[in-house]
Design an enzyme around this catalytic site. Sequence first.
Site, PDB file in Angstrom:
ATOM      1  N   LYS A  16     -16.764  -7.152   6.489  1.00  0.00           N
ATOM      2  CA  LYS A  16     -15.813  -8.066   7.140  1.00  0.00           C
ATOM      3  C   LYS A  16     -15.361  -7.506   8.496  1.00  0.00           C
ATOM      4  CE  LYS A  16     -12.645  -6.446   3.530  1.00  0.00           C
ATOM      5  NZ  LYS A  16     -11.847  -6.776   2.388  1.00  0.00           N
TER       6      LYS A  16
ATOM      7  N   HIS B 210       0.844  -1.206   0.000  1.00  0.00           N
ATOM      8  CA  HIS B 210       0.000   0.000   0.000  1.00  0.00           C
ATOM      9  C   HIS B 210       0.877   1.253   0.000  1.00  0.00           C
ATOM     10  CE1 HIS B 210      -3.070  -2.621   2.346  1.00  0.00           C
ATOM     11  NE2 HIS B 210      -3.583  -2.430   1.144  1.00  0.00           N
TER      12      HIS B 210
ATOM     13  N   SER C 102      -2.845  -7.749   3.302  1.00  0.00           N
ATOM     14  CA  SER C 102      -3.066  -7.585   4.747  1.00  0.00           C
ATOM     15  C   SER C 102      -3.484  -8.921   5.348  1.00  0.00           C
ATOM     16  CB  SER C 102      -4.165  -6.552   4.993  1.00  0.00           C
ATOM     17  OG  SER C 102      -3.819  -5.322   4.430  1.00  0.00           O
TER      18      SER C 102
ATOM     19  N   ARG D 211      -2.175  -6.450  -8.143  1.00  0.00           N
ATOM     20  CA  ARG D 211      -0.990  -7.267  -7.878  1.00  0.00           C
ATOM     21  C   ARG D 211      -0.846  -8.361  -8.922  1.00  0.00           C
ATOM     22  NH1 ARG D 211      -3.072  -8.215  -1.915  1.00  0.00           N
ATOM     23  NH2 ARG D 211      -4.869  -8.413  -3.280  1.00  0.00           N
TER      24      ARG D 211
HETATM   25  O1  PNS Z   1      -9.111  -2.791   0.354  1.00  0.00           O
HETATM   26  P1  PNS Z   1     -10.395  -3.317  -0.233  1.00  0.00           P
HETATM   27  O2  PNS Z   1     -11.175  -4.054   0.840  1.00  0.00           O
HETATM   28  O3  PNS Z   1     -10.169  -4.135  -1.458  1.00  0.00           O
HETATM   29  O4  PNS Z   1     -11.262  -2.017  -0.660  1.00  0.00           O
HETATM   30  C1  PNS Z   1     -12.530  -2.147  -1.238  1.00  0.00           C
HETATM   31  C2  PNS Z   1     -13.223  -0.787  -1.382  1.00  0.00           C
HETATM   32  C3  PNS Z   1     -13.250  -0.044  -0.065  1.00  0.00           C
HETATM   33  C4  PNS Z   1     -12.468   0.048  -2.396  1.00  0.00           C
HETATM   34  C5  PNS Z   1     -14.670  -1.053  -1.913  1.00  0.00           C
HETATM   35  O5  PNS Z   1     -15.278  -2.014  -1.121  1.00  0.00           O
HETATM   36  C6  PNS Z   1     -15.541   0.200  -1.926  1.00  0.00           C
HETATM   37  O6  PNS Z   1     -15.302   1.113  -2.675  1.00  0.00           O
HETATM   38  N1  PNS Z   1     -16.569   0.221  -1.056  1.00  0.00           N
HETATM   39  C7  PNS Z   1     -17.446   1.378  -0.900  1.00  0.00           C
HETATM   40  C8  PNS Z   1     -18.880   1.059  -1.290  1.00  0.00           C
HETATM   41  C9  PNS Z   1     -19.066   1.223  -2.777  1.00  0.00           C
HETATM   42  O7  PNS Z   1     -18.835   2.284  -3.341  1.00  0.00           O
HETATM   43  N2  PNS Z   1     -19.491   0.123  -3.409  1.00  0.00           N
HETATM   44  C10 PNS Z   1     -19.647   0.050  -4.842  1.00  0.00           C
HETATM   45  C11 PNS Z   1     -18.314  -0.191  -5.487  1.00  0.00           C
HETATM   46  S1  PNS Z   1     -18.488  -0.712  -7.096  1.00  0.00           S
END
Ligand code: PNS
Length: 168
Positions: free
Chosen positions: A47, A23, A134, A96
Amino acid sequence: MFTKPTSIVAIYPGSFDPITNGHLDLIERGARIADRLIVAILRNASKAPLFTVEERMEMLREVVADYPNVEVDSFDGLLVDYAARKKATVIVRGIRAISDYEYELQMALMNRRLRPEIETLFMMAGEAYSFISSKLVKEVISLGGDISGLVPSCVEERLKNRLLGDAR
Ligand code: PNS
């Protein structure tokens, strides 16, 4: 009419539970492209996290202290709505391996459908970090493995305290 933004605000969203050196590599590279980079932690994730949002923000702030154009924040609800509130035009995400691609593509296309004016910028993870997540870092440390070099040292300390506690 086309107008180029004079200043690029980018959001780097994620869970960051906790931040890894992968990150951090992306933050450093993103901060060279954006005028202002906001690292934003999702608040309402389904989660169960190891660290609270406040703890994750504290770790992130410590780690990005040397980058003057990087801020740390948290958000609820739709990412694109948060980005619009922050006047951001770019969402930064790291890829990745090919296994990340499908999920990332789906999210990028949905986000574009919701707000076409916001662009998702994919950056390839640095080759030294492409295997780090993570989730794996937490698993390895809880099973007694060495995670030095995979996360910032302040994060390693917190992980040891949280996951190994008295067993150290
Ligand atoms: O680190 P992660 O868990 O892969 O991050 C995922 C994240 C936070 C980028 C994604 O879950 C997100 O944007 N959630 C916010 C809700 C949202 O906008 N959902 C629609 C996305 S298409």
